[in-house]
Design a protein around this motif. Structure first.
Motif, short mmCIF file in Angstrom:
data_model
loop_
_atom_site.label_atom_id
_atom_site.label_comp_id
_atom_site.label_asym_id
_atom_site.label_seq_id
_atom_site.Cartn_x
_atom_site.Cartn_y
_atom_site.Cartn_z
N UNK A 260 0.84 -1.20 0.00
CA UNK A 260 0.00 0.00 0.00
C UNK A 260 0.88 1.25 0.00
N UNK A 261 1.87 1.26 0.86
CA UNK A 261 2.75 2.44 0.95
C UNK A 261 3.53 2.64 -0.35
N UNK A 262 3.95 1.54 -0.97
CA UNK A 262 4.69 1.66 -2.22
C UNK A 262 3.83 2.22 -3.33
N UNK A 263 2.59 1.74 -3.44
CA UNK A 263 1.68 2.27 -4.46
C UNK A 263 1.48 3.76 -4.27
N UNK A 264 1.24 4.18 -3.03
CA UNK A 264 1.00 5.59 -2.75
C UNK A 264 2.22 6.45 -3.09
N UNK A 265 3.42 5.89 -2.91
CA UNK A 265 4.64 6.64 -3.25
C UNK A 265 4.85 6.74 -4.76
N UNK A 266 4.46 5.69 -5.48
CA UNK A 266 4.72 5.66 -6.92
C UNK A 266 3.84 6.61 -7.71
N UNK A 267 2.60 6.78 -7.29
CA UNK A 267 1.68 7.66 -8.02
C UNK A 267 1.88 9.08 -7.53
N UNK A 268 2.22 10.01 -8.42
CA UNK A 268 2.47 11.39 -7.99
C UNK A 268 1.27 12.00 -7.27
N UNK A 269 1.50 12.47 -6.06
CA UNK A 269 0.49 13.21 -5.28
C UNK A 269 -0.80 12.42 -5.04
N UNK A 270 -0.69 11.11 -4.91
CA UNK A 270 -1.89 10.31 -4.69
C UNK A 270 -2.46 10.52 -3.29
N UNK A 271 -3.76 10.54 -3.21
CA UNK A 271 -4.44 10.51 -1.92
C UNK A 271 -4.65 9.04 -1.54
#
Length: 297
Positions: free
Chosen positions: A253-264
């Motif tokens: 989950x944390x990795x996905x959120x880091x990969x997408x620019x400015x993801x909520x």
């Protein structure tokens, strides 16, 4: 931005109870009302109807709501690899109070025609782009759940002109378990955490798709490096998880959120992998918040 939402689910748009389906259940639950709604297609039910259109040579089924006439972006829901529109109908109904909602069945799944081969992520994304063209839609708010999130991420990366906003719900597949055995093992754990009444939907969907297609789609999923698509996403993005989801553990989950620019990010308490099914009110609220800037909110 990280948000955690809790509290009981709402009852959905007006007319849900009147249609004979009852009130939606609390987060992490899935009741008889949701089951009946999920299995209703192609019959109209609770304001949802079915359409069939020829898309890239395939008779493609779509479950859709009426347009509430508010001039808001349409929301398109993309299902996972062993399922169909059916399990996304509670979310479709909940969103339909404020947005036109479309839930297409991907090639080989649900009520869509079955091609002789199982499509990989790229072919599904291409079919989805052709489907959007057939409906004259775009840019849309695109939600993909599980394997559907892989398809949605590919389309958002390849065709940013078609995606107004992106929602990734329980995206697969975690590199730490990127194998058929690894993903299947996590899915087995998840079945113990899901509401039991979802089982009839899964059995119906696997029967429709055929087990070989499910297996082949799983193979395509674990061979797809979604990370390469996530870093190319330019649309405003929301990533949604159930806090009891073993398929999408905290590190992924944390990795996905880091990969997408400015993801909520939104984590829904009490929900497992099928967060879009068992917590439709919470997911719908998060989608509306994502789209609020476009509406002047």
């Amino acid at each position: 931005m990280s948000l955690t939402r809790s509290g009981p689910a709402g009852t959905g748009p007006a007319g849900f109870g009147a249609a004979g389906f009852g009130a939606v259940s609390a987060p992490g639950r899935f009741g008889v009302a949701e089951l009946r709604l999920a299995l209703a297609a192609p019959r109209p039910a609770a304001g949802l109807t079915s359409e069939f259109r020829l898309v890239d040579g395939l008779r493609t089924h779509t479950r859709r709501s009426a347009d509430p006439g508010a001039g808001v972006p349409p929301v398109v829901l993309v299902h996972g690899l062993a399922v169909s529109h059916r399990y996304l109908t509670p979310l479709a109904l909940t969103l339909s109070a404020t947005h036109p909602v479309y839930v297409p069945d991907l090639p080989g799944f649900g009520l869509t025609e079955r091609p002789g081969t199982a499509y990989d992520v790229s072919r599904h994304a291409a079919h989805l782009a052709a489907w959007l063209a057939a409906y004259g839609l775009g840019p849309v708010c695109l939600l993909g759940h599980s394997f559907g999130a892989e398809v949605a991420a590919r389309l958002a990366a390849d065709r940013p002109d078609l995606v107004h906003a992106l929602v990734l719900a329980g995206p697969t597949s975690d590199p730490a378990a990127r194998s058929r055995l690894g993903q299947f093992g996590r899915w087995l754990v998840d079945t113990l955490r899901e509401a039991p009444l979802q089982a009839p939907i899964l059995l119906r969907d696997v029967r429709d798709a055929r087990p070989w297609r499910v297996y082949a789609s799983l193979t395509h999923s674990v061979r797809n490096a979604i990370e390469a698509d996530l870093v190319q996403v330019t649309a405003p993005t929301l990533v949604v998880f159930g806090d009891r989801d073993p398929v999408v553990p905290p590190a992924w989950r944390r990795q996905v959120a880091r990969l997408v620019p400015a993801a909520r990010t939104v984590t829904v308490p009490a929900a497992a992998h099928n967060v879009a099914t068992t917590a439709p009110a919470q997911v719908a609220d998060a989608i509306r918040a994502l789209l609020a800037p476009a509406l002047g909110g």
